[in-house]
Design a protein around this motif. Structure first.
Motif, PDB file in Angstrom:
ATOM      1  N   ARG A 147       2.615   7.442   8.724  1.00  0.00           N
ATOM      2  CA  ARG A 147       3.912   8.108   8.814  1.00  0.00           C
ATOM      3  C   ARG A 147       4.738   7.934   7.531  1.00  0.00           C
ATOM      4  NH1 ARG A 147       8.736   6.409  11.606  1.00  0.00           N
ATOM      5  NH2 ARG A 147      10.075   8.203  11.891  1.00  0.00           N
ATOM      6  N   LEU A 148       4.833   6.676   7.031  1.00  0.00           N
ATOM      7  CA  LEU A 148       5.694   6.410   5.885  1.00  0.00           C
ATOM      8  C   LEU A 148       5.089   6.851   4.555  1.00  0.00           C
ATOM      9  CD1 LEU A 148       7.336   2.954   6.722  1.00  0.00           C
ATOM     10  CD2 LEU A 148       8.105   5.249   7.294  1.00  0.00           C
ATOM     11  N   ALA A 149       3.762   6.932   4.495  1.00  0.00           N
ATOM     12  CA  ALA A 149       3.117   7.378   3.254  1.00  0.00           C
ATOM     13  C   ALA A 149       2.631   8.828   3.361  1.00  0.00           C
ATOM     14  CB  ALA A 149       1.956   6.459   2.905  1.00  0.00           C
ATOM     15  N   ASN A 150       2.880   9.459   4.540  1.00  0.00           N
ATOM     16  CA  ASN A 150       2.406  10.820   4.821  1.00  0.00           C
ATOM     17  C   ASN A 150       0.909  10.941   4.530  1.00  0.00           C
ATOM     18  OD1 ASN A 150       2.254  13.468   5.582  1.00  0.00           O
ATOM     19  ND2 ASN A 150       3.272  14.293   3.756  1.00  0.00           N
ATOM     20  N   LEU A 151       0.101  10.254   5.397  1.00  0.00           N
ATOM     21  CA  LEU A 151      -1.358  10.261   5.264  1.00  0.00           C
ATOM     22  C   LEU A 151      -1.956  11.093   6.388  1.00  0.00           C
ATOM     23  CD1 LEU A 151      -1.890   6.440   4.542  1.00  0.00           C
ATOM     24  CD2 LEU A 151      -1.762   8.303   2.865  1.00  0.00           C
ATOM     25  N   ARG A 174       2.219   9.388  -5.959  1.00  0.00           N
ATOM     26  CA  ARG A 174       2.783  10.738  -5.803  1.00  0.00           C
ATOM     27  C   ARG A 174       3.717  11.060  -6.988  1.00  0.00           C
ATOM     28  NH1 ARG A 174       2.447  13.219  -0.832  1.00  0.00           N
ATOM     29  NH2 ARG A 174       1.741  11.937   0.925  1.00  0.00           N
ATOM     30  N   ASN A 175       4.575  10.064  -7.318  1.00  0.00           N
ATOM     31  CA  ASN A 175       5.528  10.293  -8.414  1.00  0.00           C
ATOM     32  C   ASN A 175       4.819  10.509  -9.740  1.00  0.00           C
ATOM     33  OD1 ASN A 175       7.740  10.035  -6.716  1.00  0.00           O
ATOM     34  ND2 ASN A 175       7.951   7.844  -7.076  1.00  0.00           N
ATOM     35  N   SER A 176       3.803   9.680 -10.015  1.00  0.00           N
ATOM     36  CA  SER A 176       3.126   9.771 -11.314  1.00  0.00           C
ATOM     37  C   SER A 176       2.282  11.039 -11.436  1.00  0.00           C
ATOM     38  CB  SER A 176       2.252   8.535 -11.545  1.00  0.00           C
ATOM     39  OG  SER A 176       1.196   8.489 -10.608  1.00  0.00           O
ATOM     40  N   LYS A 177       1.767  11.551 -10.298  1.00  0.00           N
ATOM     41  CA  LYS A 177       0.910  12.741 -10.324  1.00  0.00           C
ATOM     42  C   LYS A 177       1.664  14.019  -9.965  1.00  0.00           C
ATOM     43  CE  LYS A 177      -2.795  10.214 -11.062  1.00  0.00           C
ATOM     44  NZ  LYS A 177      -3.426  10.199 -12.397  1.00  0.00           N
ATOM     45  N   GLY A 178       2.967  13.867  -9.647  1.00  0.00           N
ATOM     46  CA  GLY A 178       3.759  15.039  -9.292  1.00  0.00           C
ATOM     47  C   GLY A 178       3.341  15.670  -7.978  1.00  0.00           C
ATOM     48  N   ASN A 206       3.875  16.495  -4.142  1.00  0.00           N
ATOM     49  CA  ASN A 206       5.004  16.670  -3.233  1.00  0.00           C
ATOM     50  C   ASN A 206       4.913  15.709  -2.046  1.00  0.00           C
ATOM     51  OD1 ASN A 206       6.774  17.933  -1.100  1.00  0.00           O
ATOM     52  ND2 ASN A 206       7.104  19.326  -2.836  1.00  0.00           N
ATOM     53  N   LYS A 207       6.078  15.200  -1.639  1.00  0.00           N
ATOM     54  CA  LYS A 207       6.106  14.267  -0.506  1.00  0.00           C
ATOM     55  C   LYS A 207       5.563  14.880   0.773  1.00  0.00           C
ATOM     56  CE  LYS A 207      10.121  11.631  -2.106  1.00  0.00           C
ATOM     57  NZ  LYS A 207      11.542  11.329  -1.857  1.00  0.00           N
ATOM     58  N   SER A 208       5.698  16.194   0.893  1.00  0.00           N
ATOM     59  CA  SER A 208       5.256  16.865   2.123  1.00  0.00           C
ATOM     60  C   SER A 208       3.740  17.064   2.176  1.00  0.00           C
ATOM     61  CB  SER A 208       5.951  18.220   2.245  1.00  0.00           C
ATOM     62  OG  SER A 208       5.584  19.044   1.149  1.00  0.00           O
ATOM     63  N   VAL A 257       0.844  -1.202   0.000  1.00  0.00           N
ATOM     64  CA  VAL A 257       0.000   0.000   0.000  1.00  0.00           C
ATOM     65  C   VAL A 257       0.880   1.254   0.000  1.00  0.00           C
ATOM     66  CG1 VAL A 257      -1.667   1.348   1.359  1.00  0.00           C
ATOM     67  CG2 VAL A 257      -1.954  -1.134   1.111  1.00  0.00           C
ATOM     68  N   ILE A 258       1.886   1.266   0.875  1.00  0.00           N
ATOM     69  CA  ILE A 258       2.783   2.428   0.964  1.00  0.00           C
ATOM     70  C   ILE A 258       3.496   2.647  -0.367  1.00  0.00           C
ATOM     71  CG2 ILE A 258       4.892   3.311   2.068  1.00  0.00           C
ATOM     72  CD1 ILE A 258       3.956   1.759   4.630  1.00  0.00           C
ATOM     73  N   THR A 259       3.962   1.555  -0.976  1.00  0.00           N
ATOM     74  CA  THR A 259       4.663   1.643  -2.274  1.00  0.00           C
ATOM     75  C   THR A 259       3.730   2.201  -3.345  1.00  0.00           C
ATOM     76  OG1 THR A 259       6.085  -0.212  -1.652  1.00  0.00           O
ATOM     77  CG2 THR A 259       5.940   0.310  -4.004  1.00  0.00           C
ATOM     78  N   ASN A 260       2.466   1.750  -3.341  1.00  0.00           N
ATOM     79  CA  ASN A 260       1.495   2.247  -4.324  1.00  0.00           C
ATOM     80  C   ASN A 260       1.248   3.750  -4.158  1.00  0.00           C
ATOM     81  OD1 ASN A 260       0.017   0.374  -6.323  1.00  0.00           O
ATOM     82  ND2 ASN A 260       0.226  -0.916  -4.498  1.00  0.00           N
ATOM     83  N   ILE A 261       1.158   4.177  -2.916  1.00  0.00           N
ATOM     84  CA  ILE A 261       0.917   5.609  -2.664  1.00  0.00           C
ATOM     85  C   ILE A 261       2.135   6.431  -3.089  1.00  0.00           C
ATOM     86  CG2 ILE A 261       0.522   7.348  -0.850  1.00  0.00           C
ATOM     87  CD1 ILE A 261      -1.112   5.126   0.633  1.00  0.00           C
TER      88      ILE A 261
END
Length: 871
Positions: A771-775, A739-743, A745-747, A731-735
Motif C-alpha cells: 500500500r505505502l510503496a504502491n506495489l 521512483r524519484n531518481s527514475k522519474g 509516477n507515484k500512481s 524498503v519503502i523508503t528505498n522504493i
C-alpha cells in the motif's frame, strides 16, 4: 476543531484554568512522595531574559512530569532582593526622577523609596514566567526580605557569630568604587585587558644612583611605603637598609629584603603600597610598614595622596605619567595584556582597599559541602563541574559578608560607647547583652551597624528558609519538602550560591539541600557571543512567545541545550517548535476528520497498531533513561521523533483510509488512545497544546485535566515487530527514492522481488508495503533478478524490475557509495565496542544493541559486495 492552532487564545485560557483549579498548589501529603524544586530567585527588579527561559522551562518540565507521576510536586517561586543591583537602580531613579541624592536623605527615607520601587517593579519577572507556563505554587512565593525570611537570615548570623565563625576586622578587600561597597572574591570578574607597564626610577638617598620599578598603576606611587628586593639577588642585596625618595611626594622610604620578590620578573625591584595591593599589604605587615591610603571610597584621590586630591584615579594616572616624564623619572612605557578585576554588578574596575569589614570563616564550614559532592551524595550534571567545584572549595578563603549599602539585611551588631559591640537578634536582645557589660546603658547608647549582608549571605538559606526551617525546624513543610530534589541553575553561580546552599544544608539541617544539580549552559547567539542588551543580540522572550507560542519557545530552546554546554540560540529553533505544534494539531485534524463505521473489521490495521504500541513503549523506556541522566534535550528529541516520524509519517499513513472511505471504529478508538498516550508523554514540554488536545479527544470533568493525568508507565514491547517494521520502512523508503531518481509516477504500481533467507520476516507487513510503496505484488526469489534495479538491507537483496535499460555504471557507483558508507559506519561501531570503558559502563541493552548493529552492517557489506560483483 479550528483549522489552525492559535497559541495565544489556548495559552491564556488554560493557564487561568489551571490556576483557578489550584493544580499547582501543594500541601504536605504523607501518602505521596514529595518532589520539590526551589527556583533560583531572580533579582526582584529583573525582567525575563533567555537564560531565565531555558532554566525555568527545564524546572517546569521536571515539575510537571513529577506531578503526573503522582508525586506531591512543589515548585517554590520567589525573588532575591539583590542588594547592589537594586540599590543602584533606586539611587539612579531618585537622582533622575526626583533630583534627590542618596547622601542627602536618611536611611529610613531611602528604604521607603526602595520598598516603593520594589512594590512597583518587583515581581514583574514572576508574572512573565506565567506566560511561559511555569507551574509554580504561587501561593508560596517568597522574597528574601519577607519578614519571616529576614528573621531567619539574622538568626543564622547571630548563631555563626556565637560559634566564633563570624568576626570583624581590617582586611584588604575588593572595593567597588562605583557601588561604594566591598565585594567577595567571587563577585570579582577577572578579564584580560590591554594595559601599559610604566618603568619609573626612584633616587637612592644621598647617592647619584636610582632603582627602577615597573607598575601598571602609577597613581599608587603616592602611597608607596618601601621598595622591596629579594635578599638573594646579587644585583640589589647591597641596597637593603638604604632609603629611596618617592617621586613627587619626596617621602623617604626604606629598601627592604623579602623573598616574595621574583628575581626573574620585571626589574627585580618592587614598589610596596600596603594600602592598595594584597601582597604589598602582607609584606607591609611582615616589615611593619606605614599604610598610606590615598583613595576615597568613590575612586578619587584623598588628602593623603597630597596631589590631585578629588580627581578620579584614571584621570590621575594620565596626569602623573606626564609629571614623571617632565621630572625625567619615567624610564620607558611598554604595552602589555594583563588581568584586571571588575565588579560583577557594576563593571567598575576593582580597587584593593584596606577596610573594616565583617568576615565568615569558611574552612571548617565548607568541609561537608566538599565531601558530599565529591562522593556523589549530591550529583552534578554534567559531572565535569565537580573538578572546578573541588578546586574552589579546597582553596576557599574567608568570606567578606558586609556591604556598604542600605538595601538588604542589616547586620545585627550594636556598638557601645566604648567601641565594643554586641550581636543579637533584636534591639532588645542587644540591649540586654550590652547591660551585662554596663548596667547603665540604654537603647539610646547603642548604635546599630550601618552595613548590610552580602546578598548571597541570605540566598544561601533559600532551600531551608522558603519553608521557615531555621526558626521553626520542626514545622510540617520543612519536614516534608526538605531536602529538595533537583536544583536547576547556571554554572556561573556554582560558587556564589550552590556551594553555599550546600554548606548551610549540612550546618543547619545536617543533610544535603538537594539531591541533583543540573547546570545549564549559557544562551549565546549564533556567533557564540553571550546575549546582552548592549550587543542588541538578546530577543525579548515575551515577543518570541507572542510570535511562536510558549510551547514553541519551550521546545525550541530545548532542542539543542545539553546540560553544561552553551545553547547557540537561533530563532529558527522557535520556528521548529511552532511547526511541531502545527504538526500535532494537523495530525489530530486528520484523525478527527475520518468517517467512522462500526461494522468494519479493521483487521488490516492490527499490525500497525501492534507496531506503534511497541514503538511507543520503547520510546518511553528511552525517555526515562534520558531523564535519569538529566538529558532533557535528548528526552524531547526522542518524543519529537516518535511523533513526527513514527506516528505521523508511518502510523497514520498505515491506517489512513483511502480517499472518501471510512475507518473502522476499533482503529479509530485505538488511534485516539495513542494520541492520549503521546500527549501525556509530551505534556511536560508542551503543556498548552497538549491540554487543549486532551479536551478535544474526550469528554472531561472539571478536574479531569492533563496537567494532573497519569504519566505513561514503563511497559514491555515486542522487539521483533520493531525490527521487522524498521526493515519494511527502509524498503519503502528505498522504493520511494527509486521512483524519484527514475522519474516514475507515484500512481504506477511496481513489483518487488525479495531474496532473503527468512521469508516470514516481511510477512506481517506485506500488505502495508504494497500500500505505502504502491506495489502490484511482492514475491520471494532465490536467485538474482536480471534487468532489475536492486538495493540491499542487512543481508537481504531487493529487486524492482523497471522498463528500459539499466545504467550499469551508475548502479555500480551507487552500490560502491553505499559500501563506503557501511564500512565507515562499521568502523565507528567497532571503535565504540573496542572502548573498554563503554563496554563496562554502558547498560547491557545498549552494548547488545551496538553488537547487533555490527552484525547487521557486516551482513549488509557481504550482500553489497555480492551485488557489485554481479554487475
Amino acid at each position: 476543531m479550528e483549522k489552525t492552532y492559535n497559541p495565544q487564545v489556548v495559552e491564556d485560557k488554560w493557564y487561568k484554568y489551571w490556576m483557578d483549579q489550584k493544580f499547582f498548589s501543594s500541601k504536605p501529603n504523607l501518602e505521596k512522595e514529595p518532589f520539590t524544586i526551589v527556583i533560583p530567585p531572580p533579582n526582584v527588579t529583573g525582567v525575563l531574559h533567555m537564560g531565565h527561559m531555558l532554566n525555568n522551562t527545564i524546572q517546569d518540565v521536571l515539575t510537571r512530569r513529577a506531578r503526573m507521576q503522582g508525586k506531591e510536586a512543589c515548585w517554590v517561586p520567589g525573588t532575591d532582593h539583590a542588594s547592589i543591583a537594586t540599590e543602584a537602580k533606586v539611587v539612579k531613579m531618585l537622582k533622575e526622577e526626583k533630583g534627590i541624592d542618596k547622601k542627602d536623605i536618611s536611611r529610613e527615607e531611602f528604604l521607603k523609596y526602595a520598598w516603593e520601587w520594589k512594590e512597583k517593579y518587583g515581581g514583574i519577572i514572576l508574572e512573565q514566567l506565567k506566560k511561559l507556563g511555569a507551574s509554580c505554587d504561587w501561593d508560596r512565593t517568597k522574597f528574601t526580605m519577607d519578614e519571616d525570611y529576614y528573621k531567619e537570615v539574622i538568626s543564622v548570623f547571630v548563631d555563626l557569630h556565637k560559634k566564633g565563625l563570624i568576626y570583624r576586622g581590617v582586611r584588604m578587600v575588593n572595593w567597588d568604587p562605583q557601588g561604594k561597597t566591598a565585594l567577595s572574591d567571587e563577585e570579582v570578574i577577572h578579564r584580560e585587558v590591554n594595559s601599559r607597564l610604566f618603568y619609573v626610577k626612584y633616587k637612592i638617598k644621598d647617592e647619584n644612583e636610582f632603582v627602577t620599578i615597573a607598575t601598571t598603576r602609577p597613581e599608587t606611587i603616592l602611597g608607596d611605603s618601601a621598595i622591596c628586593v629579594n635578599p638573594n639577588d646579587d644585583r640589589f642585596k647591597h641596597l637593603i637598609g638604604k632609603k629611596v625618595i618617592i617621586p613627587m611626594v619626596n617621602r623617604e622610604v626604606p629598601i627592604i629584603g623579602d623573598e616574595y620578590v621574583d628575581m626573574e620578573f620585571g626589574t627585580g625591584c618592587l614598589k610596596i603600597t600596603p594600602a592598595h595591593d594584597l601582597n604589598d599589604y602582607e609584606i607591609g605587615i611582615r616589615h611593619n610598614l606605614e599604610v598610606i591610603d590615598i583613595l576615597e571610597d568613590d575612586g578619587t584621590l584623598g588628602e593623603k595622596a597630597q596631589f590631585y586630591v578629588g580627581e578620579d584615579r584614571f584621570v590621575v594616572r594620565k596626569k602623573i605619567v606626564k609629571q614623571l616624564e617632565a621630572m625625567e623619572q619615567l624610564v620607558k612605557v611598554e604595552d602589555m595584556v594583563n588581568k584586571v578585576g571588575f565588579s560583577e554588578r557594576t563593571d567598575a574596575v576593582i580597587e584593593p582597599k584596606l577596610s573594616m569589614q565583617w568576615f565568615m570563616k569558611m574552612d571548617g564550614l565548607s568541609k561537608p559541602a566538599l565531601e558530599n559532592v565529591m562522593n556523589d551524595n549530591i550529583k552534578f550534571y554534567p559531572s565535569k563541574f565537580k573538578n572546578t567545584y573541588n578546586h574552589w572549595m579546597e582553596n576557599i578563603r574567608d568570606w567578606c559578608i558586609s556591604r556598604q549599602l542600605w538595601w538588604g539585611h542589616r547586620i545585627p551588631a550594636w556598638y557601645l560607647p566604648d567601641g565594643s559591640y554586641v550581636v543579637g537578634n533584636t534591639e532588645e536582645e542587644a540591649l540586654k547583652l550590652a547591660q551585662e557589660k554596663d548596667a547603665n546603658l540604654t537603647l539610646a547608647d547603642l548604635n546599630q551597624e550601618e552595613d548590610v549582608l552580602d546578598t548571597w549571605a541570605s540566598s544561601w538559606l533559600w532551600p531551608i528558609s522558603v519553608f521557615n526551617g531555621i526558626n521553626d525546624p520542626e514545622n510540617e513543610d520543612i519536614k516534608y519538602y526538605y531536602p529538595t530534589n533537583d536544583l536547576v541553575t547556571a554554572p556561573e553561580i556554582l560558587f556564589f550560591w550552590v556551594a553555599r546552599m550546600i554548606i548551610t544544608g549540612y550546618e543547619y539541617k545536617g543533610e544535603l539541600p538537594f539531591k541533583n544539580v543540573y547546570l545549564t549552559g549559557i544562551v549565546r547567539d549564533k556567533q557564540r557571543r553571550k546575549m546582552s542588551k548592549s550587543l542588541g543580540n538578546s530577543p525579548d522572550p515575551l515577543d518570541l512567545i507572542e510570535k511562536y507560542g510558549a510551547d514553541g519557545i519551550r521546545t525550541g530552546m530545548l532542542f539543542s541545550s545539553p546540560a553544561g554546554n552553551d545553547l547557540l540560540f537561533d530563532e529558527k529553533l522557535c520556528l521548529q517548535g511552532r511547526n511541531f505544534s502545527n504538526k500535532i494539531w494537523n495530525a489530530l485534524r486528520l484523525v478527527k476528520g475520518f468517517e467512522v463505521k462500526d461494522e468494519l473489521s479493521g483487521s488490516d490495521n492490527e499490525v500497525a497498531i501492534l507496531w506503534f504500541q511497541s514503538r511507543f513503549n520503547k520510546a518511553v523506556e528511552e525517555i526515562e533513561y534520558h531523564y535519569s541522566k538529566f538529558r532533557i534535550s535528548d528526552a524531547l528529541m526522542t518524543i519529537y521523533k516518535l511523533v513526527w516520524n513514527d506516528f505521523c509519517s508511518w502510523y497514520l499513513e498505515m491506517i489512513k483510509p483511502d480517499f472518501e472511505q471510512p475507518i473502522d471504529k476499533k482503529t479509530f478508538d485505538q488511534t485516539i488512545n495513542f494520541f492520549e498516550q503521546i500527549i501525556r508523554l509530551l505534556h511536560p514540554f508542551m503543556p498548552f497544546i497538549t491540554e487543549e488536545i486532551w479536551h478535544l479527544i474526550g469528554e472531561r470533568s472539571e478536574k479531569d485535566c492533563l496537567v494532573v493525568a497519569k504519566y505513561p508507565e514503563l511497559l514491555p514491547y515486542d522487539n521483533a515487530i520493531l525490527k521487522e517494521a524498521e526493515a519494511v520502512f527502509e524498503v519503502i523508503t528505498n522504493i520511494r527514492n527509486l521512483r524519484n531518481s527514475k522519474g516514475i509516477n507515484k500512481s504506477q504500481a511496481l513489483e518487488l522481488l525479495i531474496k532473503t533467507s527468512d521469508k516470514g520476516f516481511y510477512g506481517k507487513f506485506e500488505s502495508i508495503m504494497q500500500r505505502l510503496a504502491n506495489l502490484s505484488k511482492v514475491e520471494y526469489v532465490t536467485e538474482k533478478v536480471e534487468g532489475a534495479v536492486s538495493f540491499v538491507y542487512t543481508a537481504d537483496e531487493f529487486f524492482v524490475p523497471i522498463a528500459g535499460e539499466i545504467d550499469v555504471e551508475k548502479e555500480k557507483e551507487k552500490i560502491q557509495t553505499e559500501i563506503e558508507y557501511t564500512k565507515g559506519f562499521l568502523k565507528s561501531v567497532d571503535k565504540k565496542l573496542s572502548n573498554e570503558r563503554f563496554v563496562n559502563n554502558a547498560p547491557a541493552k545498549v552494548v547488545e544493541n551496538e553488537k547487533q548493529k555490527k552484525k547487521d552492517a557486516e551482513d549488509k557489506l557481504v550482500a553489497l559486495e555480492a551485488a557489485l560483483s554481479s554487475l
